[in-house]
Design an enzyme around this catalytic site. Sequence first.
Site, PDB file in Angstrom:
ATOM      1  CG  ASP A   1       9.083   6.527  -9.251  1.00 34.09           C
ATOM      2  OD1 ASP A   1       8.306   5.669  -8.814  1.00 34.09           O
ATOM      3  OD2 ASP A   1       8.952   7.041 -10.380  1.00 34.09           O
TER       4      ASP A   1
ATOM      5  CG  HIS B   1       8.064   3.239  -6.065  1.00 28.44           C
ATOM      6  ND1 HIS B   1       7.524   3.959  -7.114  1.00 28.44           N
ATOM      7  CD2 HIS B   1       7.047   2.513  -5.551  1.00 28.44           C
ATOM      8  CE1 HIS B   1       6.231   3.683  -7.217  1.00 28.44           C
ATOM      9  NE2 HIS B   1       5.928   2.803  -6.289  1.00 28.44           N
TER      10      HIS B   1
ATOM     11  CD  GLU C   1       7.762   2.175   0.462  1.00 27.82           C
ATOM     12  OE1 GLU C   1       7.347   2.511  -0.651  1.00 27.82           O
ATOM     13  OE2 GLU C   1       8.123   1.014   0.732  1.00 27.82           O
TER      14      GLU C   1
ATOM     15  CG  ASP D   1       4.223   1.817   1.352  1.00 22.70           C
ATOM     16  OD1 ASP D   1       4.115   2.970   1.803  1.00 22.70           O
ATOM     17  OD2 ASP D   1       4.348   1.581   0.133  1.00 22.70           O
TER      18      ASP D   1
ATOM     19  CE  LYS E   1       1.487  -0.614  -0.980  1.00 24.56           C
ATOM     20  NZ  LYS E   1       2.224   0.604  -1.332  1.00 24.56           N
TER      21      LYS E   1
ATOM     22  CD  GLU F   1       5.711   5.121  -3.527  1.00 21.12           C
ATOM     23  OE1 GLU F   1       4.682   5.115  -4.207  1.00 21.12           O
ATOM     24  OE2 GLU F   1       6.046   4.163  -2.813  1.00 21.12           O
TER      25      GLU F   1
END
Length: 443
Positions: free
Chosen positions: A328, A355, A276, A250, A222, A305
């Site tokens: 998702d 996701h 992402e 992400d 992340k 997602e």
Amino acid sequence: MVRGRISRLSVRDVRFPTSLGGHGSDAMHTDPDYSAAYVVIETDAEDGIKGCGITFTLGKGTEVVVCAVNALAHHVLNKDLKDIVGDFRGFYRQLTSDGQLRWIGPEKGVVHLATAAVLNAVWDLWAKQEGKPVWKLLVDMDPRTLVSCIDFRYITDVLTEEDALEILQKGQVGKKEREKQMLAQGYPAYTTSCAWLGYSDDTLKQLCAQALKDGWTRFKVKVGTDLQDDMRRCQIIRDMIGPEKTLMMDANQRWDVPEAVEWMSKLAKFKPLWIEEPTSPDDILGHATISKALVPLGIGIATGEQCHNRVIFKQLLQAKALQFLQIDSCRLGSVNENLSVLLMAKKFEIPVCPHAGGVGLCELVQHLIIFDYISVSASLENRVCEYVDHLHEHFKYPVMIQRASYMPPKDPGYSTEMKEESVKKHQYPDGEVWKKLLPAQEN
């Protein structure tokens, strides 16, 4: 054999206090409590089989989704399951086109999350009655029957029924061999469990070392709050996993478009496969701009997602705004809508990398991605499915990961049935866990 009239629908607010450990924390969601609106539908059939469906949430607001599920319940109650699956497109459209509820959608937001929970329960019930896991129910389904489950409204400029049928008919070639391959080897996965933004360096290193020991070769980190800190953390991970293993990043929608390009130009040295959700999930042209800028750096765009519906995915594909498409299983309208997106991705030859994580997302999405490989894409090139090692112990049929791959579930249904003990314990606000936590939080 499909049987029974739906006689009861119940929905409960189930929450897990994951924020206490920083699990799931990212640049935009700093204190998520992984939660679900958990739907159970029952029929008057004597077999006693129940359908279980969920929609994933982050804590607050789950009660709103529960209200939306109850608002949709009248479309489901007293319907014969045979009639629902016999005209699944019509039933899907009935839920998404309610003349009054549609106003607070349409096909997006809370009302669409509720639609997904209800439909996920219907698919679970159908598959259980057929004695098959959902992926196998789909794989064994005649292409025309599959197509009849999909609402093509708003996407026929990109995908018609004829297009979908042609893709699925082509997918019949080699299908048995691909199914055998999945049963033997599983579907490749990557891990997000090591590098949540709220984890300390020591936790990050410890989890990364364990993941390497367990055979993981693909890792996601992340990013997005602080550039210097991102560079430091990415360096730690890259040093640990080495130059050959795959790293993804992400940002969870943190940046404006120019900021995303600038930030990723600095992080490019760590050789990420993708970034992402670099910006707002609704900004199709923004994603396209970022994509164009990052292609020379060898960085792809992954998103989906938080894409509301098939229409957003259609436009992302049309605009060449992504290189990896992330469906998702709760954001879209269950299997029905996901089928349309899988088929559009195949038409544009964009790999689907779903996701997952949260509460039950891994359990759900494994069925979709295994079906996609066997019956639609027929390829594993640049394809991988997210895995997060949280909360699987609360499910009756938890995912099975072997050699960093999803092994196809064999139990009938959609793998969404939770253990009743877990539901009671974590029901909000009256479950045992929350009765202890809420007074402490108030103090």
